[in-house]
Write an enzyme that holds these catalytic residues in place. Sequence first.
Site, PDB file in Angstrom:
ATOM      1  CD  GLU A   1     -23.328   9.545 -21.642  1.00 11.62           C
ATOM      2  OE1 GLU A   1     -23.586  10.289 -20.767  1.00 11.62           O
ATOM      3  OE2 GLU A   1     -22.915   8.277 -21.515  1.00 11.62           O
TER       4      GLU A   1
ATOM      5  N   GLY B   1      -5.826   0.700  -1.725  1.00 14.60           N
ATOM      6  CA  GLY B   1      -7.349   0.632  -1.329  1.00 14.60           C
ATOM      7  C   GLY B   1      -7.737   1.878  -0.535  1.00 14.60           C
TER       8      GLY B   1
ATOM      9  CB  CYS C   1      -0.730   2.103  -2.269  1.00 17.51           C
ATOM     10  SG  CYS C   1      -1.038   3.982  -2.093  1.00 17.51           S
TER      11      CYS C   1
ATOM     12  CG  HIS D   1      -0.232   2.689  -7.133  1.00 19.30           C
ATOM     13  ND1 HIS D   1      -1.192   1.430  -6.392  1.00 19.30           N
ATOM     14  CD2 HIS D   1      -0.760   3.576  -6.015  1.00 19.30           C
ATOM     15  CE1 HIS D   1      -2.003   2.193  -5.574  1.00 19.30           C
ATOM     16  NE2 HIS D   1      -1.874   3.375  -5.450  1.00 19.30           N
TER      17      HIS D   1
ATOM     18  CD  GLU E   1      -0.294  -1.275  -8.487  1.00 18.77           C
ATOM     19  OE1 GLU E   1       0.920  -1.185  -8.231  1.00 18.77           O
ATOM     20  OE2 GLU E   1      -0.970  -0.602  -8.052  1.00 18.77           O
TER      21      GLU E   1
HETATM   22  N1  GLN Z   1      -6.092   4.866   1.128  1.00 22.42           N
HETATM   23  C1  GLN Z   1      -4.512   5.318   1.455  1.00 22.42           C
HETATM   24  C2  GLN Z   1      -3.961   6.639   1.355  1.00 22.42           C
HETATM   25  O1  GLN Z   1      -5.011   7.505   0.803  1.00 22.42           O
HETATM   26  C3  GLN Z   1      -4.066   4.276   0.355  1.00 22.42           C
HETATM   27  C4  GLN Z   1      -4.257   4.625  -0.950  1.00 22.42           C
HETATM   28  C5  GLN Z   1      -3.817   3.686  -2.164  1.00 22.42           C
HETATM   29  O2  GLN Z   1      -3.754   2.598  -1.552  1.00 22.42           O
HETATM   30  N2  GLN Z   1      -3.699   4.047  -3.363  1.00 22.42           N
HETATM   31  O3  GLN Z   1      -3.262   7.124   1.473  1.00 22.42           O
END
Ligand code: GLN
Length: 531
Positions: free
Chosen positions: A155, A355, A382, A509, A511
Amino acid sequence: MKKQKTDQTKYIFVTGGVLSGVGKGITAASIGAILKAQGYKVSIQKCDPYLNVDAGLLNPVEHGECFVTHDGKETDLDLGHYERFLDFEASKYSSVLSGALYQELIEKERSGGFHGKTVQLVPHYTDLAQEKIEKASLESDIHIVEIGGTVGDYEGLGFIEAIRLFANRVGRRNCLYVHVVYVPWINTSKELKTKPAQNALKDLRGFGIIPDMVVCRTERPAPRSMCEKIAAFSGIEGRAVLNLPDINSVYDVPFNVLKSGVIEILNEFTGAKKAPDMSRWEEFSRLRSKEHSKTFTVGLVAKYVGNEDAYICVTEALKAAATWNDLNLEIKWINAEEAADEDFASVDGIVVPGGFGVRGVEGKIKAAEYALEHDKPYLGLCLGMQMACVAAARRGGVANANSEEFGANEADGNNIIYIMENQKGKESTGGTMRLGDYPAQLKPGSRVSKIYGSKEVVERHRHRYEVNQKFIPEIEKGGIVVSGTSPDGKLVEFVEAPKHKFFVATQAHPELKSRPLHAHPLFMEFIKSLR
Ligand code: GLN
């Protein structure tokens, strides 16, 4: 926009042999860090042979964290390494996946753009790949391109041919090919085996590329004779072969490159006369290896426990902040699915990272509840902010508060977190979240405005859900106030618990913007609060 310069951009192509996952990205980024410290404008790009269009839908367990560029592209975590080593902002052009190239070619074919011609891997795919490389390099003196996978993978052949052809486009003297190979140590015979590396170099030659530099990755430092042997077999000079053994910190790799003969090869290629100014890197390295008098523990409440790659920007941001705060940091993984008060009590501070999906969510809510009740430093990123708001709303009287992502709804009056209007119906599609840089206005006098030292900040985002402001009274009753919103006030971007030592959470985010040499202020203050 083309940068004003008379010189031709130079290109460094980094390929891999024997095995993937042995540090091509770190090698590429380390070379970049050195060139940057010599004063060059350096950019870097990853070309990945996957048929995915971007990294947004890839599983973090297998592929590690999804990195997001300022302009909203979801990419592989290597772009995070690039940003950390080069202290620059990658763009949507910095990541190219085969799937996206095929998609573009097929869309052009379907709309008649090829005027009846046969569309082929060569030249159409290889031309398009070269265009992407050129586009990503327009503003730089030196552009580094890392090719994912190993040479010889079916690939990836299109990219290998594209980088070979690239020398015709800009001149061979403007291209430097670096091949990263793995040299295994065979414990039974107590020797390093160079054969796989020799074969990998033969494969590369078979595709028409003789490298200018070979990087041999080994578990332990190898004798010079190994490099000389590989040099002899690959037809290149001995000084062009570098041994990079495993070391404690990836941030020391640039020093190993600098100590070796390959720096001469790099200088001859770029024409550099002066030594790089690595003073900040040296300071960072010195502080990192110093015996700090105090150790503090941060609990990372995670779904993918122990999988550092799945949260690499978060752990890197924490580590950098600990280094610059002159303390030792221990990261304790707390399994979000089993988290209990004892876990939270045993750490000095809690981080709830981003998450998706319901698994482990109750543990994250419990973490925020615990932090609110026990004045434990808390940093929410988030999903970590969304769950903090849920925890506060539960404390404020909405017993079954939750997010629509996890089954809450308008009819039940418990959707503290709800889906953004323009996200409805897109829940499982790629590239459709609220992605990349968005500004936030910070409330005067708030903790976050003091931390950032500013009224407006820009952070990167990746989410579909947001705080339902109808519930602000309950959230406030539970101990949290909104301290930053989108400029139109519609979206909650920052919250904090004003009476707490440190309780700050953001929809963004941060970070992603933290760098080893410039730790992010939110992480710096969080770590400071652990003392
Ligand atoms: N799941 C949550 C949302 O979609 C938080 C997303 C995340 O933590 N990046 O808003």
